[in-house]
Motif scaffolding. Structure first.
Motif, mmCIF file in Angstrom:
data_model
loop_
_atom_site.group_PDB
_atom_site.id
_atom_site.type_symbol
_atom_site.label_atom_id
_atom_site.label_comp_id
_atom_site.label_asym_id
_atom_site.label_seq_id
_atom_site.Cartn_x
_atom_site.Cartn_y
_atom_site.Cartn_z
ATOM 1 N N GLY A 25 11.242 -10.186 2.907
ATOM 2 C CA GLY A 25 10.595 -9.028 3.515
ATOM 3 C C GLY A 25 9.214 -8.764 2.938
ATOM 4 O O GLY A 25 8.739 -9.470 2.059
ATOM 5 N N PRO A 26 8.575 -7.722 3.454
ATOM 6 C CA PRO A 26 7.217 -7.417 2.995
ATOM 7 C C PRO A 26 7.217 -6.839 1.579
ATOM 8 O O PRO A 26 8.221 -6.304 1.107
ATOM 9 N N SER A 27 6.082 -6.957 0.901
ATOM 10 C CA SER A 27 5.940 -6.410 -0.452
ATOM 11 C C SER A 27 5.991 -4.896 -0.410
ATOM 12 O O SER A 27 5.606 -4.268 0.571
ATOM 13 N N LYS A 28 6.475 -4.306 -1.496
ATOM 14 C CA LYS A 28 6.560 -2.846 -1.611
ATOM 15 C C LYS A 28 5.328 -2.337 -2.359
ATOM 16 O O LYS A 28 4.843 -2.975 -3.296
ATOM 17 N N SER A 29 4.891 -1.146 -1.990
ATOM 18 C CA SER A 29 3.786 -0.519 -2.715
ATOM 19 C C SER A 29 4.354 0.202 -3.931
ATOM 20 O O SER A 29 5.568 0.428 -4.045
ATOM 21 N N ILE A 30 3.483 0.581 -4.848
ATOM 22 C CA ILE A 30 3.909 1.331 -6.028
ATOM 23 C C ILE A 30 4.574 2.642 -5.597
ATOM 24 O O ILE A 30 5.601 3.035 -6.150
ATOM 25 N N ALA A 31 4.008 3.299 -4.600
ATOM 26 C CA ALA A 31 4.582 4.558 -4.111
ATOM 27 C C ALA A 31 5.993 4.329 -3.562
ATOM 28 O O ALA A 31 6.900 5.135 -3.812
ATOM 29 N N ASP A 32 6.191 3.235 -2.821
ATOM 30 C CA ASP A 32 7.518 2.906 -2.294
ATOM 31 C C ASP A 32 8.522 2.668 -3.431
ATOM 32 O O ASP A 32 9.669 3.124 -3.377
ATOM 33 N N MET A 33 8.080 1.961 -4.481
ATOM 34 C CA MET A 33 8.964 1.684 -5.615
ATOM 35 C C MET A 33 9.325 2.969 -6.348
ATOM 36 O O MET A 33 10.492 3.182 -6.699
ATOM 37 N N LYS A 34 8.352 3.830 -6.574
ATOM 38 C CA LYS A 34 8.625 5.104 -7.252
ATOM 39 C C LYS A 34 9.585 5.959 -6.434
ATOM 40 O O LYS A 34 10.493 6.585 -6.980
ATOM 41 N N ALA A 35 9.401 5.974 -5.106
ATOM 42 C CA ALA A 35 10.292 6.746 -4.240
ATOM 43 C C ALA A 35 11.712 6.183 -4.296
ATOM 44 O O ALA A 35 12.692 6.938 -4.340
#
Length: 93
Positions: free
Chosen positions: A68-78
């Protein structure tokens, strides 16, 4: 055991050496502990064999497949916050 206290042992006919109990206890080396043996200028150096082989980040980087697509830092924190809330709600920290 003081640092200046000298302990002695004897090399057997089979080349075996018994380490004094005080040293084995201080280093927490129970029976069956694997040791590495190094020949140094000052004598023989014994060290407990590492449990895991040494690795470098480049040796293991990318060892897990990414789907799948890479996650952003904001997505990881969420995602971390959501899991922490879920565990807290179940009394599992």
């Amino acid at each position: 055991m003081s640092a200046k206290q000298k302990l002695t042992t004897i090399v057997s006919t089979k080349g075996q050496v018994i380490l004094p109990k005080a040293i084995r206890e201080r280093l927490r080396w129970p029976a069956g502990t694997e040791l590495t043996v190094e020949d140094t200028i000052e004598g023989v150096l014994l060290k407990a064999k590492p449990v895991f082989a040494p690795t470098r980040p480049k040796d293991v980087f990318g060892s897990l497949p990414c789907t799948g697509p890479s996650k952003s830092i904001a997505d990881m924190k969420a995602g971390i916050a959501a899991e922490a809330k879920r565990r807290h709600a179940r009394n599992r920290y």
